[in-house]
Structure formats: structure tokens, C-alpha cells
Design a protein around this motif. Structure first.
Motif, mmCIF file in Angstrom:
data_model
loop_
_atom_site.group_PDB
_atom_site.id
_atom_site.type_symbol
_atom_site.label_atom_id
_atom_site.label_comp_id
_atom_site.label_asym_id
_atom_site.label_seq_id
_atom_site.Cartn_x
_atom_site.Cartn_y
_atom_site.Cartn_z
ATOM 1 N N ALA A 225 0.833 -1.204 0.000
ATOM 2 C CA ALA A 225 0.000 0.000 0.000
ATOM 3 C C ALA A 225 0.868 1.254 0.000
ATOM 4 O O ALA A 225 0.551 2.245 -0.665
ATOM 5 N N ALA B 36 -5.865 -1.261 -1.277
ATOM 6 C CA ALA B 36 -4.906 -2.248 -0.776
ATOM 7 C C ALA B 36 -4.975 -2.332 0.749
ATOM 8 O O ALA B 36 -4.860 -3.424 1.323
ATOM 9 N N ALA C 179 -4.077 2.700 -3.059
ATOM 10 C CA ALA C 179 -3.455 2.448 -1.751
ATOM 11 C C ALA C 179 -4.530 2.183 -0.694
ATOM 12 O O ALA C 179 -4.374 1.284 0.137
#
Length: 128
Positions: free
Chosen positions: A97, A112, A109
């Protein structure tokens, strides 16, 4: 002689105060949880990167300890190894991330970071 004793006492007090300030596994988990919320709500790459970095540091520090549930286990026991493996997985996910955040990919991000939850759930069931 008096100065030597005073120096030893001062050194002992400093050592004790640094130990008292060390974060416990529970403290580190609280730091991870607090920053996880910030990461998911982040509206800038700076905020998400700071949150992920704080999570990474806390996860690495937590690996040095043993959770309360495993206090009676040896450092090299399978349970403690599995606990630390779970943190390795989380750190890998955080790194992924963080790499996306470093590229300016805020939404990716955050997506993730959502994948951290199953890891947390799996290991909390075992070790919390």
C-alpha cells in the motif's frame, strides 16, 4: 566512590524509565488500529503515507514482543512464530500500500489497505 554509586544509580534509573516507556504488543496493536482508520479515511497521499508508516513501525515493534495470550510460550514456540508470521504478512501488505501511495495512487493504496482486515481478523482469532 560516591560519584561512582551516583552514576550507577542514574544509569539504572534511565534504563528503568526506557523500559517503562517501551510499547507493549497491545499498545502497538492500538497504534495500528488507530492509523488504519486514518488510512482508510485519508484524502491525501501524505496522510495515507504517514498512517502506513506508523502502522509499519508499530507492527515491527510488536514483533519483538509476545501477546498476553502467548506469555507462557517460548520465543521459538510454533504459536509465537505464527504470531510473528502474521505480522510479517501485515508488514508486506503495508509495504504494498505504501508503494502505491508513493506513486500518488491514493485510491489504489486505500483499496490495498482494505485487504489488511482479513489478515487482522485471522490473527486476532488466534492470538487476541
Amino acid at each position: 566512590m560516591g560519584k561512582t554509586i551516583m552514576a550507577l544509580i542514574a544509569a539504572a534509573l534511565l534504563s528503568a524509565s526506557s523500559l517503562a516507556m517501551a510499547a507493549t504488543v497491545a499498545d502497538n496493536m492500538d497504534t495500528i488500529a488507530e492509523n488504519y482508520g486514518k488510512v482508510l479515511k485519508a484524502d491525501s497521499t501524505d496522510v495515507i503515507k504517514k498512517g502506513l508508516q506508523a502502522m509499519r513501525v508499530a507492527a515491527q515493534d510488536a514483533q519483538k514482543g509476545i501477546p498476553t495470550k502467548l506469555k507462557n510460550k517460548a520465543e521459538d514456540s510454533p504459536e509465537v512464530k505464527e504470531f510473528r508470521h502474521g505480522l510479517d504478512l501485515l508488514i508486506g501488505q503495508i509495504d504494498g500500500a505504501l508503494a502505491l501511495a508513493d506513486q500518488g495512487k491514493l485510491d489504489e493504496a486505500k483499496k490495498a489497505a482494505q485487504d489488511f482486515k482479513p489478515t487482522r481478523d485471522t490473527y486476532h482469532k488466534k492470538f487476541r
